[in-house]
Scaffold this motif. Structure first.
Motif, short mmCIF file in Angstrom:
data_model
loop_
_atom_site.label_atom_id
_atom_site.label_comp_id
_atom_site.label_asym_id
_atom_site.label_seq_id
_atom_site.Cartn_x
_atom_site.Cartn_y
_atom_site.Cartn_z
N TYR A 405 16.05 -1.46 -13.27
CA TYR A 405 16.66 -1.50 -11.94
C TYR A 405 17.62 -0.32 -11.71
N GLY A 406 17.21 0.87 -12.12
CA GLY A 406 18.01 2.05 -11.84
C GLY A 406 19.20 2.25 -12.75
N ARG A 407 19.33 1.42 -13.77
CA ARG A 407 20.41 1.64 -14.72
C ARG A 407 19.83 1.70 -16.13
N ILE A 408 20.66 2.14 -17.08
CA ILE A 408 20.18 2.29 -18.45
C ILE A 408 20.01 0.90 -19.06
N ALA A 409 18.85 0.66 -19.65
CA ALA A 409 18.59 -0.65 -20.25
C ALA A 409 19.26 -0.74 -21.62
N VAL A 410 19.97 -1.86 -21.86
CA VAL A 410 20.61 -2.06 -23.16
C VAL A 410 20.38 -3.50 -23.64
N ASN A 411 20.52 -3.71 -24.95
CA ASN A 411 20.45 -5.06 -25.50
C ASN A 411 21.87 -5.63 -25.60
N GLU A 412 22.04 -6.77 -26.27
CA GLU A 412 23.36 -7.41 -26.29
C GLU A 412 24.40 -6.59 -27.07
N ASP A 413 23.93 -5.69 -27.94
CA ASP A 413 24.85 -4.78 -28.64
C ASP A 413 25.13 -3.52 -27.83
N ARG A 414 24.59 -3.45 -26.62
CA ARG A 414 24.72 -2.27 -25.75
C ARG A 414 23.98 -1.08 -26.35
N GLN A 415 22.92 -1.40 -27.08
CA GLN A 415 22.09 -0.38 -27.68
C GLN A 415 20.93 -0.09 -26.72
N THR A 416 20.64 1.22 -26.50
CA THR A 416 19.55 1.58 -25.59
C THR A 416 18.23 1.58 -26.35
N SER A 417 17.20 2.03 -25.69
CA SER A 417 15.89 2.10 -26.35
C SER A 417 15.89 3.18 -27.44
N LEU A 418 16.90 4.07 -27.42
CA LEU A 418 17.06 5.03 -28.52
C LEU A 418 18.05 4.40 -29.50
N PRO A 419 17.64 4.17 -30.75
CA PRO A 419 18.48 3.38 -31.66
C PRO A 419 19.87 3.97 -31.92
N ASP A 420 20.04 5.27 -31.77
CA ASP A 420 21.34 5.86 -32.03
C ASP A 420 22.13 6.10 -30.74
N VAL A 421 21.58 5.64 -29.62
CA VAL A 421 22.28 5.83 -28.33
C VAL A 421 22.65 4.46 -27.74
N PHE A 422 23.90 4.34 -27.40
CA PHE A 422 24.42 3.10 -26.82
C PHE A 422 24.95 3.43 -25.42
N ALA A 423 25.09 2.42 -24.60
CA ALA A 423 25.59 2.68 -23.25
C ALA A 423 26.34 1.47 -22.73
N GLY A 424 27.25 1.69 -21.78
CA GLY A 424 28.02 0.59 -21.20
C GLY A 424 28.76 1.03 -19.96
N GLY A 425 29.38 0.05 -19.31
CA GLY A 425 30.10 0.32 -18.07
C GLY A 425 29.16 0.26 -16.89
N ASP A 426 29.49 1.00 -15.83
CA ASP A 426 28.73 0.89 -14.59
C ASP A 426 27.33 1.48 -14.67
N CYS A 427 27.00 2.26 -15.73
CA CYS A 427 25.65 2.82 -15.82
C CYS A 427 24.67 1.83 -16.45
N VAL A 428 25.18 0.65 -16.86
CA VAL A 428 24.25 -0.40 -17.31
C VAL A 428 24.42 -1.60 -16.38
N ALA A 429 23.50 -2.56 -16.47
CA ALA A 429 23.57 -3.73 -15.60
C ALA A 429 24.75 -4.61 -15.99
N GLY A 430 25.25 -5.39 -15.05
CA GLY A 430 26.36 -6.31 -15.33
C GLY A 430 27.43 -6.19 -14.27
#
Lengths: 454, 426
Positions: A405-430
């Motif tokens: 939905y136009g934001r970076i997808a993350v799992n519950e650890d805020r890990q993206t589809s790239l295992p060494d890249v994490f994301a959070g804040g307004d660029c992810v859903a929530g």
């Protein structure tokens, strides 16, 4: 006879500005804090904690205030939420912890958790205490992109764990929305920078200001040079109204003006219209409306296309702006911008036409066909922001970065589809709240720490 | 409208509220303000022999509880520090100007009959209604062989009481110290000595707090502190119990009791009177709020009496005494269990954690289908201790409901587990 927009500087004296932009909620004194703290029931499995996105142990910190252990209270808060001081000022507590307080059920008057949290964290700041110590250096390096709440929270937690953190920030100052986005009267006395200094005070965090992802550094480079990357990119695009002639002079993005206001050394130097219309229903709409009113605008009207309960600004925020003389008109959407006769500089805004709205039988928003117009020297657009991933486009890594939905997808650890890249804040859903961004940064830091130690 | 007038061992006052012997009754100015405010009588602050004692700065310490000031109060002040003549003159004047009020004089002189005889004659001359023997002061005077030093030795209590009864026509009230193992010993001694009444409790020896910066007990007097006497709301349960013990003691039968100790409201007064006090004395509440509090004490007591159909305080005086018994007389076959009113419950979970952590694991913490908290009593596990009821912040949310055990009254004296049990009569 008036022949153009009435926009001018210095509508209000410096003295008036100083008082109107002062703290909206003065801090509690010791006695009031003690009495308020004694109202807390120290609930078991407290609902307020459950309502806090950062899981602050609220009953425990309030009990510490009550016993005179104010430093302990601040430690409890900051351990769960390093921006506990900022959140105490900007959290919509009436929809989070204070809404959950059991005292609401009993007497409709929750414990003022936000004010108590501020009391404890202010005390720690005023004493210049640094409760956190870095763990021994792990030799690992992490890049954090974006020095907003998510990035700084992540950086702090990683630095505490002994990792070396480099924070890349595109703007000239760190803080993100805390520095550029929050209404000035919520954070007087340069609080955002004081909090930033406190966060950096733990050590092990290097700030690289004026460094934009996608311009000065790429995601692939960061992945190559660091053991992990955290993306706290925020939202970078103000939505448009979707009407013709939006480029007309006098039609402005609220977020840009708010940022300018926060950075202004002399608020009176900002050009302010006599009549102002704000379009939108969130906190940005409230903040721009209230602040332009305080800057001397005569008539300020917020127009929102749905009803009061649909507004993402809370009932308390709506009351706050109304008590400052701002009018809110619900159920209307913009249709047409009407300008003054064009001159050499182009066309300037004169008025804006709205169409009344309603919900149809299926609950969809529709126009009624009836219209009205409001005179406006300035229109501020506050209809939301979006994350436009320009910073990560065209990079090898970005092809592998999943979006949702136009934001970076993350799992519950805020890990993206790239295992060494994490994301959070307004660029992810929530929830688009400071407190949620802090939680994202904290959770990502925990996961990164686990990963780097594995 | 209920009649609040009071007759305490022949001393008449328009209501049962006297000010206790203490700073508020140290001089004419204060006492007249008190009487104007509506107090039924005063016990004048304790007179001693000249030269007067001297006092320290500061004199008070206090306990704050959850932001409430003076939940407990402590003083290191001694008896009056004004010359005897001045006090006697003022007492005489006040009694002349306020003939309908009870004016009692508290006394403390060395433990020799001549000393008592001498001062009694002078007090009698003021027209005062009675005397109260200060056998309670727990600090300063006790080290000089007076106050609680006398009150802690029943033989002395009896002896001094007898001297006073023999040397004055005035009613004698003996003020008892609670700083003793068994309050009945001095009470019985006072009765043997001929006392008309006892008044209790005087203050409890206390160190109210330690100043952690100066490392000294509070109140700190130039770097040092001393123990004081504790009073105020915090001591009320201790006072109530001692009053009740004397009221139900057969040997003390007929001995009038003036109740003292943390009394601040009409309800406190009603409780003391029902448990045996003929009237009550107040100090800390007045020192905390001023004399005006007597207005509500009087109207509150009268309204409650009207509601309950008591025309005078006499009709509920001692009404609770027969029900104040030893533990072994309690019915072991009586059972109650807690009941939570789910409509009133605010889901704070305090009942749950109190029971779970510290009692009998009789409350279940549940979630309903909307994930809302719900706390339910597990009836089979509940022993009816009522801890949950006390920690619940909502009035009447948790109540104790009687359960029919189908068994008759039976107490410990005949219980099979009691090795000393009496065999039930056939």
């Amino acid at each position: 006879m008036t022949s153009g927009p009435d926009i001018t500087t210095g509508r209000v004296s410096a003295a008036e500005l100083a008082s109107s932009f002062d703290d909206i909620h003065p801090p509690l004194d010791r006695r009031t804090a003690l009495i308020e703290a004694s109202r807390c029931y120290f609930c078991y499995d407290a609902p307020c904690v459950e309502a806090c996105p950062t899981d602050i142990d609220i009953p425990s910190f309030i009990r510490s205030i009550a016993t005179g252990n104010v430093k302990g209270a601040a430690e409890t808060i900051l351990d769960a939420n390093i921006m506990g001081g900022m959140c105490a000022r900007v959290c919509p507590v009436e929809e989070l912890c204070e809404e959950a307080c059991v005292r609401n059920t009993q007497e409709d008057k929750p414990v003022t958790i936000g004010a108590l949290q501020r009391y404890a964290t202010d005390d720690l700041f005023d004493h210049g205490l640094q409760p956190f110590k870095r763990a021994p250096d792990t030799g690992k390096r992490v890049a954090v992109v974006g020095a907003g709440p998510a990035g700084l929270a992540c950086a702090h937690a990683l630095a505490r764990s002994g990792h070396a953190v480099v924070v890349y920030e595109a703007r000239p100052r760190a803080g993100g929305l805390n520095e550029y986005g929050i209404a000035a009267y919520k954070v007087p006395n340069d609080f955002a920078q004081r909090e930033l200094d406190f966060i950096l005070g733990v050590g092990g965090i290097e700030l690289k200001l004026g460094m934009a992802l996608g311009r000065d550094v790429s995601l692939s480079e960061l992945r190559q040079n660091y053991d992990a990357v955290f993306l706290g990119l925020g939202q970078n695009h103000a939505r448009a109204l979707g009407v013709e002639q939006e480029a007309m002079s006098g039609v402005l993005n609220a977020v840009d003006f708010i940022a300018e206001l926060r950075q202004a050394t002399d608020k009176a130097a900002l050009p302010i219209g006599r009549s102002i219309v704000v379009i939108g229903g969130g906190n940005t709409a409230i903040d721009i409306a209230t602040q332009t009113k305080l800057l001397g605008a005569e008539d300020v009207t917020i127009v929102y296309r749905r009803g009061p309960d649909h507004m993402s600004a809370t009932w308390k925020e709506q009351q706050w702006t109304q008590s400052n003389g701002v009018r809110i008109k619900y159920w209307a959407q913009p249709r047409r911008l009407i300008g003054w006769p064009a001159d050499a500089k182009g066309t300037a805004l004169k008025e804006i036409e709205f169409e009344y709205t309603q919900l149809d039988e299926d609950g969809r928003l529709t126009g009624t066909g009836d219209t009205f117009a409001l005179l406006a020297d300035q229109v501020f657009k506050a209809v939301g922001q979006a994350f436009v991933p320009t910073a990560i486009e065209g990079d090898r890594s970005s092809e592998l970065l999943e979006m949702v939905y136009g934001r970076i997808a993350v799992n519950e650890d805020r890990q993206t589809s790239l295992p060494d890249v994490f994301a959070g804040g307004d660029c992810v859903a929530g929830l688009d709240l400071t407190v949620q961004a802090v939680q994202d940064g904290k959770l990502a830091a925990r996961a990164i720490d686990r990963k780097l130690r594995a | 409208m209920a009649d609040l007038s009071n007759d305490f061992v022949g001393i008449k006052s328009p209501n049962p509220f006297w000010l206790a012997s203490a700073p508020p009754t140290d001089k004419q100015y204060n006492v007249e303000r008190a009487l104007r405010a509506g107090w039924g009588g005063v016990v004048w602050k304790t007179l001693g022999e000249d030269p007067p004692i001297v006092n320290t700065a500061s004199r008070y310490g206090a306990i704050q509880y959850n932001g409430t000031r003076v939940a407990g109060f402590n003083n290191i002040e001694l008896i009056t520090d004004r010359p005897l003549d001045v006090n006697l003159q003022e007492i005489k004047q006040v009694k002349r100007d306020w003939p309908d009020r009870a004016i009692i004089v508290s006394l403390m002189v060395p433990c020799e009959e001549d000393h008592w005889k001498a001062i009694l004659a002078r007090v009698e001359e003021t027209g005062a209604d009675g005397i109260e023997l200060n056998f309670g002061c727990p600090h300063g005077m006790s080290e000089r062989g007076m106050g609680s030093a006398v009150g802690q030795v029943p033989d002395y209590v009896e002896m001094v009481t007898r001297w006073c009864k023999q040397n004055t026509r005035m009613p004698v009230i003996v003020k008892l110290t609670p700083n003793i193992t068994n309050i009945l010993m001095p009470a019985r001694a006072a009765k043997r000595g001929g006392a008309d009444a006892v008044s209790l409790i005087n203050t409890i020896q206390s160190v109210v707090s330690v100043d952690l910066d100066r490392m000294a007990p509070e109140p700190v007097v130039d770097g040092r502190g001393t123990h004081g006497g504790y009073c105020g709301p915090a001591v009320r349960p201790i006072a109530l119990r001692m009053v009740g013990e004397i009221a139900r003691d057969p040997e003390c039968a007929g001995l009038a009791i003036s109740g003292i100790g943390g009394i601040a409201t009409w309800r406190d007064a009603a409780e003391f009177i029902s448990l045996g006090a003929g009237n009550v004395q107040v100090c800390t509440a007045a020192m905390t709020h001023g004399f005006k509090i007597v207005e509500d004490m009087a109207s509150g007591l009268a309204n409650w009496m009207d509601e309950k159909g008591h025309a005078t305080t006499g009709t509920f005086h001692r009404a609770a005494v027969p029900n104040f018994v030893n533990w072994e007389e309690l019915n072991l076959n009586y059972k109650t269990i807690a009941k939570i009113d789910q409509d009133l419950c605010i889901q704070c979970g305090k009942c749950y954690i109190a029971c779970e952590d510290t009692s009998h694991q009789s409350i279940a913490a549940l979630r309903d289908d909307q994930n809302k908290r719900r706390y339910e009593v597990i009836d089979e596990e509940c022993v009816g201790c009522n801890l949950c009821m006390h920690v619940c912040p909502v009035d009447d949310c948790i109540t104790m409901v009687e359960v029919d055990t189908g068994r008759d009254y039976a107490n410990w004296t005949t219980h099979p587990n009691n090795p000393m049990r009496k065999e039930a009569a056939e």
